[in-house]
Write an enzyme that holds these catalytic residues in place. Structure first.
Site, short mmCIF file in Angstrom:
data_model
loop_
_atom_site.label_atom_id
_atom_site.label_comp_id
_atom_site.label_asym_id
_atom_site.label_seq_id
_atom_site.Cartn_x
_atom_site.Cartn_y
_atom_site.Cartn_z
N ALA A 1 7.74 41.64 4.71
CA ALA A 1 7.24 42.39 3.60
C ALA A 1 5.73 42.81 4.29
CB ALA A 1 6.92 42.10 2.10
N ALA A 2 5.37 44.02 4.00
CA ALA A 2 4.08 44.50 4.58
C ALA A 2 2.75 43.71 4.17
CB ALA A 2 3.66 45.94 4.11
N ARG A 3 2.95 42.93 3.17
CA ARG A 3 1.70 41.86 3.03
C ARG A 3 1.74 40.61 3.68
NH1 ARG A 3 5.66 41.88 -0.96
NH2 ARG A 3 6.42 40.14 -1.68
N TYR A 4 2.86 40.51 4.55
CA TYR A 4 3.10 39.20 5.40
C TYR A 4 2.68 39.37 6.85
CZ TYR A 4 5.28 37.68 1.05
OH TYR A 4 5.59 36.96 -0.29
N ILE A 5 2.88 40.91 7.31
CA ILE A 5 2.48 40.93 8.80
C ILE A 5 1.19 41.56 8.78
CG2 ILE A 5 5.08 40.83 9.26
CD1 ILE A 5 5.15 43.93 8.93
#
Length: 915
Positions: A140-144
């Site tokens: 997910a975008a919040r993790y990378i």
């Protein structure tokens, strides 16, 4: 959806104008030339759809040639530059900031960002960004997280020469294109589908691109071929410089660990290990290959391990994997880019040349800006040095000046002796900058240091002047620097080689030899010393006919007992309706003999079927297998008995209809047959297939709906001509789809001459041309490359007449009748043709022809000279063969020595079908 809408609209129009008038009101369709038509839904739809198509092409799907980026990619990189502080940013933050420029949702932005990151060129990634080998998605975008790479910072940005425009909401400025100093489009590749066109540019090797750019600048030849991050091997023999119409074949790297184990370590571009594994399992289920087990151990590198069962050749399996699975794929590139605000089809070489020229131009502009900045700096240092050394600020007039204007005038007057030595005129702003020098700087001013600085600046300007004079050498050094700095670890991963075409029929059906032992009743691939039947594969089925009329389907094996008294054996092709079997059998122990023709379709393996009616004592007395429905003439000799008047008769199998395998057939004789011999071989009775075209649904059919196009056989083609001058040919498969606006659709005749009147948008005159069309499975225009050219009239008459009516300032002139066959000669459809007149033409129409070809001309026109020779040779060959058959059949008619069956040799496999 657009086609459905147009079709529904047309159907409604037909109903309103046509036979169902009573069911409708008095509504009249508006004239589309009327200004008010913009309020009519079909009129609005036509205009809006064109706007939509242009928007998708220019602003969504197709990359720009200047920077090689789609709009979403350009906006992402611009946003990342704005956010750049050397540290990683959450992808969610990047996506959110990019939405200020890209109004199409966060999903498309994130997908494009992940794709850029997986290319491993412009973005430095951190976290789980997915796997291009397995096809796993990124986290997910919040993790990378991501940041611009050093390469991107060096080659993408130059704000001082960037052209800017307002964003979609007018709140921000975004670059029209980024000033990329590298052929980025070729390095990354791109794939996009727009409205009416698509773009597919394959990625190329980083170092090879730089080498090609250097070679181009040096005036040397260069070649570029794709290189993929997934490795594998590629056949570029038909690459065609990346232009549409070319193709490449890409193969996985398959190696043998041992005789029972294969391993795939590199995969084709565009495929994943998951999709390859699934394709292998499907091939195994279909019987194309044999495998025991398959494991996917892919992590950082691809590794698919295939375990083979005992007795399976690993070499044959490798070929079968290439032929029957995704281990080999064919990719067709299509270099389409945005240039001059419109899509252009181009080549890889032209893209590289344009990008290299653009890099050279950007470097020139950057050098020019640097030079101007250095000159400005030198100019001001000179002023500052004079101002301080001459102690202008201590002058009485300076200190007692009553206002700023008086002060500026005083300094300007004092500058008069220095002005001839300065590089440009002194402005008021320059003088005012002198007033801003602080006292601490004046007190610490070092004249020697100022002189050294000016000397260094002059040296830099001299270097820039040299680079501008030797711009090509400077650009070459730029590319060499990029290669030295960033080229390490970017060696070619995809091997370039030529592939031998692996036909599935050869791999799957023809890699073994089938033998038969008639005496013992065995068949198999290991009976090397027995009678050869045909080539096969170990996954084939064979059909076997016996003397008692029984037949069955068996799977090929090394050695298999099937039974004695075999009269025919061959590879069984499922759903083959062209192969027809001709047979004569005795019904039980009676003296009734029947002849029949049938096809063997829909059979089940290992199930026994019967040609006869199943009565005890039935047997086959004559049998042939005909791969194309041939029907021969047989001579039947009857056993003599008292008061028999007819002792022999001839029968033509062509007089018998082909029926199902369970049909009884036609009665041949009620008397005992002594012998049957082949008198004359015949041709196919299946003929061609009639094809109709239903204009209402724009589909082909074989059911008699619509317009009859003709009878088609083998390689016959259908010609489709559209109203815009495009044409192409296709086969007569009922699954073919056709676009609307069809002008002509008919059976393709390569020797038919077409006469066309057209408007040439380049020359701005009307032309006439005559030509023959060539078969092409892609749409080609016979009007030329200019899309503004239009078709006025097309005719397939042999001697057409066109009437030309003049208008405008030339309306007073008399109309002209043109005999087209005499006006212009036949040339290629690519030729421009012959201009009709320089006068203003109002209308061109076709008149009924006044002369017609002679009957001999029509016959000759059906064949070229080569074809006529081929026909003559074919007739001679047939006549020669006919004489040989008659002679041989005469030799076979011997006395009644007990041989009650003829020796007939099969044309299909060469085996003897003597019972």
């Amino acid at each position: 959806m657009a086609d459905d809408f147009n079709k529904d609209s047309e159907e409604d129009d037909d109903l309103m104008l046509g036979g169902d008038a009573e069911a409708h009101s008095d509504y009249v369709i508006p004239d589309r030339n009327d200004e008010s038509v913009r309020f009519h839904l079909p009129g609005m739809y036509q205009n809006w759809y064109l706007d939509y198509a242009s928007y998708v092409i220019l602003d969504r799907s197709v990359p720009h040639i200047s920077d090689g980026l789609k709009p979403v990619q350009r906006r992402i990189l611009h946003t990342m530059k704005e956010l750049d502080d050397g540290r990683y940013n959450k992808v969610a933050n990047i996506v959110g900031a990019t939405m200020s420029y890209h109004p199409h949702g966060d999903a498309s932005i994130k997908d494009a960002l992940v794709n850029l990151g997986q290319n491993d060129l412009l973005i430095d990634c951190q976290g789980n960004w997915g796997n291009i080998l397995t096809g796993d998605d990124a986290a997910a975008a919040r993790y990378i997280e991501a940041r611009l790479s050093k390469f991107a910072l060096e080659v993408l940005y130059s704000p001082k020469i960037t052209e800017w425009e307002l964003s979609y909401d007018g709140r921000h400025k975004e670059p029209v294109t980024l000033p990329v100093k590298f052929p980025l489009l070729l390095a990354q590749g791109v794939e996009g589908i727009a409205v009416g066109l698509s773009s597919k540019i394959l990625p190329h090797n980083f170092n090879e691109i730089l080498d090609a750019s250097i070679a181009y600048l040096r005036g040397e030849d260069f070649q570029l071929y794709p290189d993929f991050p997934t490795g594998g091997s590629i056949d570029v023999s038909k690459y065609n410089d990346g232009c549409r119409g070319g193709s490449v074949k890409i193969r996985a790297k398959i190696s043998k660990l041992d005789n029972k184990t294969l391993v795939i370590t590199e995969i084709p571009f565009g495929k994943t290990t998951t999709s390859i594994k699934e394709s292998i399992l499907k091939a195994n289920e279909r019987g194309k290959i044999k495998l025991k087990n398959i494991d996917d151990n892919t992590a950082a590198t691809a590794e698919i391990v295939i375990h083979l069962p005992a007795g399976v050749s690993p070499d044959k399996t490798i070929d079968a994997l290439y032929a029957c699975t995704d281990c080999e794929v064919r990719v067709s590139p299509n270099c389409c880019v945005i240039q001059d605000q419109k899509p252009q089809f181009t080549t890889v070489s032209k893209i590289l040349r344009d990008s290299t020229d653009q890099t050279k131009d950007i470097l020139r502009r950057e050098l020019g800006i640097q030079r101007e900045e250095l000159l400005e700096r030198l100019f001001f240092i000179s002023l500052e040095k004079w101002f301080i050394e001459e102690r202008i600020y201590k002058e009485k007039e300076y200190e007692t000046a009553k206002d700023k204007d008086t002060l500026v005038a005083f300094v300007d007057k004092k500058l008069e002796p220095l002005k001839p030595k300065l590089i440009r005129e002194v402005t008021r702003e320059d003088i005012e900058k002198l007033f801003e020098i602080r006292m601490i700087r004046i007190t610490k001013f070092n004249s020697d240091k100022a002189n050294d600085t000016m000397k260094a600046i002059k040296a830099d300007i001299s270097d820039i002047d040299y680079n501008l004079t030797h711009l090509i050498d400077y650009t070459i050094s730029w590319f060499e620097m990029l290669k030295e700095k960033y080229g390490e670890g970017r060696e070619r991963k995809t091997e370039i080689r030529n592939f031998e075409t692996i036909m599935e029929t050869k791999v799957v059906e023809a890699n073994q030899k089938l033998y038969i032992n008639r005496e013992e009743g065995f068949i198999g691939t290991n009976l090397k010393h027995d009678e050869f039947v045909c080539n096969c594969s170990d996954i084939d089925d064979v059909i076997i006919f016996f003397k008692d009329g029984k037949y069955k389907i068996m799977k090929v094996a090394d050695k298999l007992y099937v039974g004695k008294n075999i009269i025919h054996i061959a590879i069984f092709k499922r759903n083959d309706k062209r192969t027809v079997y001709n047979a004569v059998y005795r019904d039980g122990k009676s003296s009734l003999y029947y002849m029949k023709r049938f096809s063997a379709t829909g059979l089940t393996r290992n199930k026994e079927y019967d040609i006869t009616q199943g009565k005890e004592g039935s047997r086959i007395v004559y049998f042939t297998a005909n791969p194309n429905g041939e029907a021969e003439v047989i001579k039947v000799l009857l056993k003599p008995k008292a008061r028999m008047k007819v002792m022999a008769l001839e029968k033509n199998f062509g007089d018998i209809a082909i029926k199902g395998r369970q049909s009884r057939g036609n009665l041949l004789s009620k008397n005992e047959i002594a012998k049957i011999t082949l008198k004359q071989r015949g041709g196919s009775t299946l003929g061609g297939r009639k094809v109709w075209f239903d204009m209402d649904v724009a589909r082909l059919n074989y059911d008699g709906r619509g317009e009859l196009l003709g009878e088609f056989v083998n390689d016959d083609l259908i010609l489709v001509i559209y109203k815009n001058g495009d044409f192409y040919t296709c086969n007569f498969d009922a699954s073919n789809h056709f676009d609307p606006d069809i002008l002509r659709i008919e059976k393709f005749k390569p020797h038919k001459i077409w006469s066309v009147a057209l408007y040439d948008a380049e020359q701005k005159y009307d032309y006439i041309k005559r030509f023959k069309l060539e078969p092409s499975n892609k749409r080609i225009s016979f009007l030329g490359e200019n899309p503004q050219s239009s078709l006025i009239l097309i005719s397939d008459e042999v001697y057409p007449l066109f009437k030309v009516v003049y208008g405008g300032d030339d309306a007073y002139r008399e109309s002209q009748t043109i005999d087209v066959s005499e006006f212009v000669g036949e040339k290629s459809f690519k030729a421009k043709g012959k201009r009709i007149s320089t006068w203003n033409i109002a209308e061109i129409t076709e008149l009924p022809p006044e002369r017609f070809p002679e009957e001999s001309e029509e016959i000759v026109s059906e064949y070229s000279d080569d074809e006529e020779d081929a026909v003559d040779e074919d007739e001679l060959r047939k006549e020669h063969l006919r004489q040989e058959i008659l002679n041989s059949s005469g030799d076979q008619e011997s006395d009644d020595s007990g041989n009650d069956l003829p020796e007939v040799e099969s044309d299909e496999n060469g085996q003897m079908s003597l019972f």
